[in-house]
Scaffold this motif. Sequence first.
Motif, short mmCIF file in Angstrom:
data_model
loop_
_atom_site.label_atom_id
_atom_site.label_comp_id
_atom_site.label_asym_id
_atom_site.label_seq_id
_atom_site.Cartn_x
_atom_site.Cartn_y
_atom_site.Cartn_z
N ARG A 26 0.82 -1.21 0.00
CA ARG A 26 0.00 0.00 0.00
C ARG A 26 0.86 1.26 0.00
O ARG A 26 0.55 2.23 -0.70
CB ARG A 26 -0.94 -0.01 1.20
CG ARG A 26 -2.09 -0.97 1.01
CD ARG A 26 -3.01 -0.91 2.18
NE ARG A 26 -4.37 -1.15 1.73
CZ ARG A 26 -5.42 -1.06 2.51
NH1 ARG A 26 -5.28 -0.72 3.78
NH2 ARG A 26 -6.62 -1.30 2.04
N THR A 29 2.96 1.62 -3.52
CA THR A 29 2.08 1.93 -4.65
C THR A 29 1.41 3.29 -4.47
O THR A 29 1.19 4.00 -5.45
CB THR A 29 1.02 0.83 -4.88
OG1 THR A 29 0.20 0.69 -3.71
CG2 THR A 29 1.67 -0.50 -5.23
N SER A 30 1.12 3.68 -3.24
CA SER A 30 0.55 5.02 -2.99
C SER A 30 1.56 6.10 -3.32
O SER A 30 1.20 7.14 -3.91
CB SER A 30 0.12 5.16 -1.53
OG SER A 30 -0.98 4.36 -1.26
N ALA A 33 1.72 6.38 -7.05
CA ALA A 33 0.49 6.97 -7.58
C ALA A 33 0.43 8.47 -7.36
O ALA A 33 -0.17 9.20 -8.15
CB ALA A 33 -0.73 6.29 -6.96
N PHE A 53 1.50 -1.34 -11.79
CA PHE A 53 1.61 -0.67 -10.49
C PHE A 53 0.27 -0.02 -10.12
O PHE A 53 -0.17 -0.10 -8.97
CB PHE A 53 2.72 0.38 -10.49
CG PHE A 53 4.06 -0.12 -10.08
CD1 PHE A 53 4.32 -0.52 -8.77
CD2 PHE A 53 5.10 -0.20 -11.00
CE1 PHE A 53 5.57 -0.97 -8.38
CE2 PHE A 53 6.36 -0.66 -10.63
CZ PHE A 53 6.60 -1.04 -9.32
N ARG A 54 -0.36 0.65 -11.07
CA ARG A 54 -1.64 1.31 -10.80
C ARG A 54 -2.72 0.29 -10.41
O ARG A 54 -3.46 0.50 -9.46
CB ARG A 54 -2.10 2.14 -12.00
CG ARG A 54 -3.35 2.97 -11.68
CD ARG A 54 -3.81 3.88 -12.80
NE ARG A 54 -4.31 3.10 -13.93
CZ ARG A 54 -3.78 3.13 -15.15
NH1 ARG A 54 -2.73 3.87 -15.42
NH2 ARG A 54 -4.30 2.39 -16.11
N HIS A 57 -2.04 -0.87 -6.94
CA HIS A 57 -2.46 0.19 -6.01
C HIS A 57 -3.97 0.15 -5.79
O HIS A 57 -4.45 0.12 -4.65
CB HIS A 57 -2.02 1.54 -6.55
CG HIS A 57 -2.57 2.71 -5.81
ND1 HIS A 57 -2.14 3.06 -4.54
CD2 HIS A 57 -3.52 3.61 -6.14
CE1 HIS A 57 -2.80 4.12 -4.14
NE2 HIS A 57 -3.64 4.48 -5.09
N GLU A 58 -4.71 0.15 -6.87
CA GLU A 58 -6.17 0.16 -6.78
C GLU A 58 -6.70 -1.10 -6.10
O GLU A 58 -7.59 -1.04 -5.25
CB GLU A 58 -6.79 0.31 -8.18
CG GLU A 58 -6.52 1.67 -8.79
CD GLU A 58 -6.85 1.73 -10.28
OE1 GLU A 58 -7.23 0.69 -10.88
OE2 GLU A 58 -6.73 2.84 -10.84
N SER A 60 -5.07 -3.22 -4.00
CA SER A 60 -4.71 -3.33 -2.59
C SER A 60 -5.50 -2.33 -1.74
O SER A 60 -5.83 -2.63 -0.59
CB SER A 60 -3.21 -3.12 -2.38
OG SER A 60 -2.81 -1.80 -2.69
N HIS A 61 -5.82 -1.19 -2.30
CA HIS A 61 -6.60 -0.20 -1.54
C HIS A 61 -8.09 -0.51 -1.50
O HIS A 61 -8.83 0.10 -0.74
CB HIS A 61 -6.33 1.21 -2.07
CG HIS A 61 -5.05 1.76 -1.54
ND1 HIS A 61 -3.82 1.37 -2.02
CD2 HIS A 61 -4.80 2.63 -0.54
CE1 HIS A 61 -2.87 1.99 -1.36
NE2 HIS A 61 -3.43 2.75 -0.45
N TYR A 108 -0.31 -10.01 -3.08
CA TYR A 108 -0.07 -8.58 -3.31
C TYR A 108 1.42 -8.27 -3.15
O TYR A 108 2.01 -7.56 -3.96
CB TYR A 108 -0.86 -7.71 -2.33
CG TYR A 108 -2.34 -7.69 -2.58
CD1 TYR A 108 -2.87 -6.86 -3.56
CD2 TYR A 108 -3.21 -8.46 -1.83
CE1 TYR A 108 -4.24 -6.81 -3.79
CE2 TYR A 108 -4.58 -8.42 -2.05
CZ TYR A 108 -5.08 -7.60 -3.04
OH TYR A 108 -6.44 -7.56 -3.26
N LEU A 112 4.15 -6.94 -5.94
CA LEU A 112 4.94 -5.73 -5.72
C LEU A 112 6.42 -6.04 -5.88
O LEU A 112 7.16 -5.32 -6.57
CB LEU A 112 4.69 -5.14 -4.33
CG LEU A 112 5.62 -3.98 -3.97
CD1 LEU A 112 5.26 -2.74 -4.77
CD2 LEU A 112 5.58 -3.71 -2.48
#
Length: 129
Positions: A26, A29-30, A33, A53-54, A57-58, A60-61, A108, A112
Amino acid sequence: MASAQEGFNIGFKESVLVGRNFGLVRGITSALASLPSGLREKLVETEEKRINFRHLHESSHSVSTIDALKLFHNGMSRRHANTGNIETDIHSEDVDARSSDKNALDAYYDELRSLVLESPAISTEFRVE
């Protein structure tokens, strides 16, 4: 009482590692982003990798805290059911033997790690001390 404490200790040890790794997913990737696109392009060379990567990010969030706890619990339960001895699984050095019993949250982290290793401009430590 000793058995309950032993179970707690084992679960705590495993949850710290999984939680740390999911936190890295998180966090990294944040950070990517939030970067301006020009800088992100310098760090991640191809459009395909930036898209990966995007998506990571999406994805995992989109996992809530409750969902993460459920995923962790299900992984631990599945591992225990497969061998009948959760402590042996946790202390096993043979990662390949455990891969089918991995916690869903580990996927995840594995993704990564793969993306970062393919992006030489991004430097991070993946080992646990």
